[in-house]
Enzyme design. Structure first.
Site, PDB file in Angstrom:
ATOM      1  N   LYS A 307     -66.736 -24.096 -79.751  1.00 36.13           N
ATOM      2  CA  LYS A 307     -67.462 -23.427 -80.835  1.00 36.13           C
ATOM      3  C   LYS A 307     -68.756 -22.850 -80.254  1.00 36.13           C
ATOM      4  O   LYS A 307     -69.600 -23.599 -79.775  1.00 36.13           O
ATOM      5  CB  LYS A 307     -67.792 -24.422 -81.946  1.00 36.13           C
ATOM      6  CG  LYS A 307     -66.569 -24.949 -82.668  1.00 36.13           C
ATOM      7  CD  LYS A 307     -66.948 -26.007 -83.691  1.00 36.13           C
ATOM      8  CE  LYS A 307     -65.724 -26.630 -84.330  1.00 36.13           C
ATOM      9  NZ  LYS A 307     -64.995 -25.708 -85.221  1.00 36.13           N
ATOM     10  N   ARG A 384     -55.147 -29.528 -87.872  1.00 39.40           N
ATOM     11  CA  ARG A 384     -53.755 -29.441 -88.343  1.00 39.40           C
ATOM     12  C   ARG A 384     -52.790 -30.132 -87.382  1.00 39.40           C
ATOM     13  O   ARG A 384     -51.741 -30.613 -87.800  1.00 39.40           O
ATOM     14  CB  ARG A 384     -53.375 -27.969 -88.552  1.00 39.40           C
ATOM     15  CG  ARG A 384     -53.370 -27.137 -87.292  1.00 39.40           C
ATOM     16  CD  ARG A 384     -53.426 -25.645 -87.579  1.00 39.40           C
ATOM     17  NE  ARG A 384     -54.741 -25.236 -88.069  1.00 39.40           N
ATOM     18  CZ  ARG A 384     -55.047 -23.979 -88.427  1.00 39.40           C
ATOM     19  NH1 ARG A 384     -54.141 -23.034 -88.341  1.00 39.40           N
ATOM     20  NH2 ARG A 384     -56.250 -23.695 -88.864  1.00 39.40           N
TER      21      ARG A 384
END
Length: 527
Positions: A307, A384
């Site tokens: 990030k 996920r």
């Protein structure tokens, strides 16, 4: 309500034990003008604030209160342009009278939602903190029109708002001031065992919410996957008559072929812990089996797709376990409430998404526990991957319904903003159940489409699927990915809570999802 996190070593930081304020709640049938204490607060709608041609209130309660105050309330509300709009409040100091202060709190045009009553409780708690009040009373200007059920739920929401409003997480501050509030009287809602039961329920749920907030607020050097597992085990020990804990280590997860989850965990020095709590009522038949699955990334660096750049919020990635905090907060509350006729499995694949030579690389292929293969085209779409194996595990418990919660996508925040969570489900019945629960809890959910045609963007040339389909419709493709790991005979809902997990203005966790989950479980119980 106290629940201290286990000690940490990194950075020599450990949370200080804090005693949450002990507040007693009492339902009283007493004339407002006779109440004696520090703050008398009245929730008012814009309609309640209408005045006649001689600038006197038309509402009977405000009229009587204002007459007792010599017209000061009407005068002050006009001078301050207080009209009862949501978010408005005004407090008058009145020396020499029964209550030292009288406050009006705006509820909006016409109020009928739990969210408004929660805000009323929070506003009164804020006023109490500001003046170090030790006792307050809360009433509505118009409570006569409410049905018996509405009165119970309204009182519950007000009390919940007051408990959460007075609470401050000071575990990591060197100095903190204890709130002075000791008692809250709820006036105009009747009395009796049903109301007392509702107020006790509110306190039980709030203890779960506060615990969830503390988990999210705890930094990643304190709340590691191992500590999260310890906290889960503590809950099971605390309510061992109805809760049991199973914690799986990496080797046990390997035996269950959880390659998707273990791929994410591979880069971290802190080993993964797969958490499974099970709630079973102490007696009676079980008519429903449910699972609550929470994303448990105690820190998310993004992995090799690190990030970076403005708005990436890497410093806030301790909140990437907000879904697991909701699940454990609900477990704590349900351990106290003990609903009958329902079995609940609380499941968390806890780990960190870090960067190292042992870590998952972009382009790697991992195999989930249902045998499906995933080409990892973005290591920052890791939640996920952990949920994939957690959902398969949940289905294998023989449950009929699953709700998963995750701080899954920035795309959902772009779509719905910071206050609303997106829900995705192929089941209209499950959508109705959870939305009805959220109406009572006051939490904001919005149903989003599961657009099957978008699955095209998730297909891989070398594996069964990729783990992200790009920016467009990112929250939808993430939900479609999760759907691949849920058995067809199981009703399933995914809640993307990336927005409402955190209050940016207050710089603190919200405890989002816990109240709705508890309400939903109770709707499926025989209590």
């Amino acid at each position: 309500m106290a629940h201290s996190l286990a000690r940490s070593t990194l950075g020599l930081t450990s949370p200080a034990p804090i005693e949450p304020p002990k507040i007693t709640f009492a339902a009283k049938e007493i004339d407002l003008v006779e109440w004696k204490g520090d703050i008398l607060a009245v929730g008012v709608t814009e309609k309640d604030m209408v005045k006649d041609e001689s600038s006197k209130f038309q509402n009977s309660i405000l009229k009587k209160l204002d007459a007792h105050l010599g017209g000061l309330l009407a005068e002050a509300s006009s001078e301050e342009d207080f009209t009862g709009k949501a978010g408005q409040s005004t407090v008058l100091r009145l020396p020499g009278l029964g209550s030292k202060r009288v406050g009006l709190v705006g509820l909006g045009r016409c109020v009928s939602t739990s969210a408004s009553y929660l805000s009323l409780g929070e506003a009164v708690a804020g006023a109490a903190k500001a003046v170090q009040a030790s006792n307050v009373a809360i009433a509505l200007a118009s409570s006569n029109g409410l049905s018996a059920d509405s009165k119970l739920n309204t009182a519950k929401a007000i009390v919940s708002g007051a408990v959460l409003g007075i609470y401050e997480d000071n575990r990591f501050k060197s100095e903190s001031k204890k709130p002075a509030l000791k008692s809250v009287d709820i006036i105009g809602f009747g009395t009796g065992p049903e109301l007392q039961k509702k107020l006790k329920y509110a306190e039980d749920v709030c203890s779960g919410i506060i615990f969830g907030k503390e988990l999210v607020n705890a930094p990643a050097n304190v709340l590691t996957p191992g500590v999260l597992a310890e906290e889960a085990s503590k809950i099971a020990s605390m309510y061992s008559d109805v809760l049991s804990a199973t914690i799986l280590d990496a080797e046990q997860c390997k035996e269950l072929k959880m390659g998707s989850y273990l791929g994410v965990a591979a880069a971290s020095a802190n080993p993964p812990h797969f958490i499974h709590l099970c709630y079973k009522p102490s007696s009676g038949l079980v008519k429903a089996k449910l699972a609550l699955v929470g994303k448990g990334l105690t820190f998310d660096s993004g992995g090799y797709n690190i990030k970076t750049g403005p708005g990436c919020s890497i410093e806030l990635m301790k909140f990437d376990m907000g879904g697991s905090a909701a699940v454990l907060g609900a477990a704590k509350a349900l351990g106290q409430i003990k609903p009958a006729g329902v079995e609940v499995h609380f499941i968390i694949a806890a780990c960190e998404n870090m960067i190292s030579g042992t870590g998952m690389r972009p382009g790697d292929i991992v195999t989930a526990s249902n045998g499906k293969t995933i080409e990892v085209n973005n290591t920052d779409a890791e939640g996920r991957l952990t949920l994939a194996d957690a959902l398969v595990y949940a289905c294998n418990q023989g449950v009929e319904k699953i709700v998963d919660l995750a701080t899954l996508t920035g795309a959902c925040v772009v779509a719905l903003g910071p206050s609303v969570a997106g829900i995705f489900t192929p089941s209209d019945d499950l959508a109705k159940e959870v939305l009805a629960a959220s109406e009572i809890s006051g939490e904001k959910l919005w149903r989003m489409p599961l657009e099957e045609s978008y699955w095209e963007s998730m297909k891989s040339g070398v594996a069964d699927m990729v783990n992200t389909g790009g920016r467009q419709g990112g929250a939808i493709t993430a939900a479609l990915f999760l759907k691949q790991f849920v058995y067809e005979n199981v009703q399933w809902m995914h809640i993307d809570m990336a927005g409402p997990v955190w209050n940016d203005k207050k710089k603190t966790a919200t405890g989002f999802g816990i109240s709705t989950l508890v309400e939903w479980v109770l709707k499926n119980s025989s209590s």
